[in-house]
Design a protein around this motif. Structure first.
Motif, short mmCIF file in Angstrom:
data_model
loop_
_atom_site.label_atom_id
_atom_site.label_comp_id
_atom_site.label_asym_id
_atom_site.label_seq_id
_atom_site.Cartn_x
_atom_site.Cartn_y
_atom_site.Cartn_z
N THR A 1 -12.06 4.88 13.97
CA THR A 1 -10.69 5.34 14.23
C THR A 1 -10.66 6.69 14.95
O THR A 1 -11.60 7.47 14.84
CB THR A 1 -9.92 5.47 12.89
N TYR B 1 -14.88 7.49 8.53
CA TYR B 1 -15.34 8.88 8.33
C TYR B 1 -16.78 9.11 8.79
O TYR B 1 -17.39 10.11 8.47
CB TYR B 1 -15.21 9.25 6.84
N TYR C 1 0.86 -1.18 0.00
CA TYR C 1 0.00 0.00 0.00
C TYR C 1 0.90 1.24 0.00
O TYR C 1 1.96 1.24 0.65
CB TYR C 1 -0.87 -0.03 1.26
N ARG D 1 -2.18 6.72 16.47
CA ARG D 1 -2.53 5.39 15.95
C ARG D 1 -3.48 4.65 16.89
O ARG D 1 -3.08 3.77 17.66
CB ARG D 1 -1.27 4.53 15.69
N GLY E 1 -4.34 2.07 15.23
CA GLY E 1 -5.03 2.65 14.09
C GLY E 1 -5.99 1.62 13.52
O GLY E 1 -5.87 0.41 13.80
#
Ligand code: PMP
Length: 350
Positions: A206, A183, A14, A217, A84
């Motif tokens: 998160t 989100y 990633y 995190r 995280g």
């Protein structure tokens, strides 16, 4: 090739957004929160004792899981925390996606999902979002080894209603369904109320975005006790001490300050709505964001060009050079001041 080289795992990693060393950058590229964490977090930070560095942390992370359980009205055995949500999600992939059938996630989504699937040798299929970048629920009615999607989706910023999540669950009683709510606090309805009805649902959130603590995190998963136990069993088979002491203490402080949390969210949502108007005036089409970023495309100028010219100016946004979205930019909502700098520069493309 040396003999030992054939034993090295080959993976395509990633690629996270850039973290520039320069401090003067207008940093709108990795969906961090532009406001500081709650004042209680700062107070906790300056009063750390030596012990918080010298001693191992509590492997059960119970101070933090208890605060989260209280906050969301869950039992303490329904919460799992990690480094995280990336860590929590990676554990969840290892724990829950062990079928020979493919797991399902959208073709355009958080690009870490396919990386974990490859890393853990999990087969996967990626049903295409429709032409408006919406998930098509019928695509998730086929046999599968699990389902994961972010809501709101990233990088599209689009929110699906709770009825959509319920429909996916109704059609997938035999799979674990993970909803990645990184989100969700920026205007969405969480799937948490569905936990009572669906024992195969895992909700992941998160502290990185809505609680301004990306650097600490802290991520967490919520689900029924059997799922959380399975996650813990995998965690304890891998690394007993994922969470460090400062994160456990500061994370708990952040959750305690609801007023500050709400105030920060309201500021970001205000700035986002203003940004939609401003960017539209400047020739952009903005998807209807329910997150702390906008996904936009310009009516004349290619996204890649805008991305590069902004960067030269010290304004960082995110550009994905991948199929279907290579003419879009993902712009994190910053402070009103940061956004003014962005609009000022974008005037030239009007
Ligand atoms: N899920 C989604 C959809 C994200 O965009 C991100 C941020 N890169 C994450 C999970 C991971 O965030 P963190 O590890 O900081 O909690």
């Amino acid at each position: 090739m040396k003999a030992w080289e054939k034993n090295i795992r080959q993976v395509e990693p990633y690629v996270p957004g850039e973290q520039p060393k320069r401090r003067d950058v207008v940093k709108l590229n990795t969906n961090e929160n532009p406001y500081p964490p709650a004042p209680g977090v700062e107070k906790a930070r300056i009063s750390f004792s030596d012990d918080s560095l010298r001693l191992y942390p509590d492997p059960t992370a119970s101070d933090l899981t208890d605060v989260l359980a209280d906050y969301y009205g869950l039992n303490r055995d329904q919460v799992f925390v990690g480094v995280g949500s990336d860590d929590v999600l990676a554990m969840a992939f290892m724990t829950f996606f062990n079928s020979d059938l493919p797991i399902l996630f959208p073709d355009i989504t958080y690009s870490f999902y396919s990386v974990w699937a490859d890393l853990f040798h999990i087969p996967y299929e990626r049903p295409a979002l429709d032409s408006a970048f919406r998930m098509v629920k019928e695509d998730y009615y086929r046999p599968n080894g699990g389902i994961i999607f972010p809501n709101p989706n990233a990088p599209t910023s689009l929110l699906e209603p709770l009825s959509f999540v319920r429909d996916i669950l109704d059609h997938n009683q035999d799979s674990i369904v993970i909803v990645d709510e990184a989100y969700i606090d920026f205007g969405g309805q969480s799937a948490l109320p569905l936990l009572e009805e669906y024992e195969n649902l895992l909700v992941v959130q998160t502290f990185s975005k809505s609680r301004s603590m990306a650097g600490m995190r802290i991520g967490y998963a919520m689900g029924n006790a059997a799922l959380i136990k399975a996650l813990n069993d995998v965690k304890y088979s891998y690394n007993s001490y994922t969470m460090n002491r400062p994160s456990l203490i500061m994370g708990a402080e952040a959750v305690k300050d609801e007023a500050y949390f709400k105030e920060t969210l309201a500021k970001i949502i205000d700035t986002r709505e203003e940004a939609k108007k401003k960017l539209t005036e400047l020739g952009f089409f903005c998807l209807d964001s329910a997150s702390n970023f906008l996904f936009v495309t310009h009516n004349k100028v290619p996204a890649k060009q805008i991305f590069e010219e902004l960067k030269t100016e010290g304004i960082y946004v995110r550009y994905f050079n991948s199929a279907r979205i290579d003419n879009y930019l993902r712009i994190t909502i910053g402070t009103p001041d940061q956004m003014e700098k962005l609009y000022g520069f974008l005037e030239r493309y009007r």
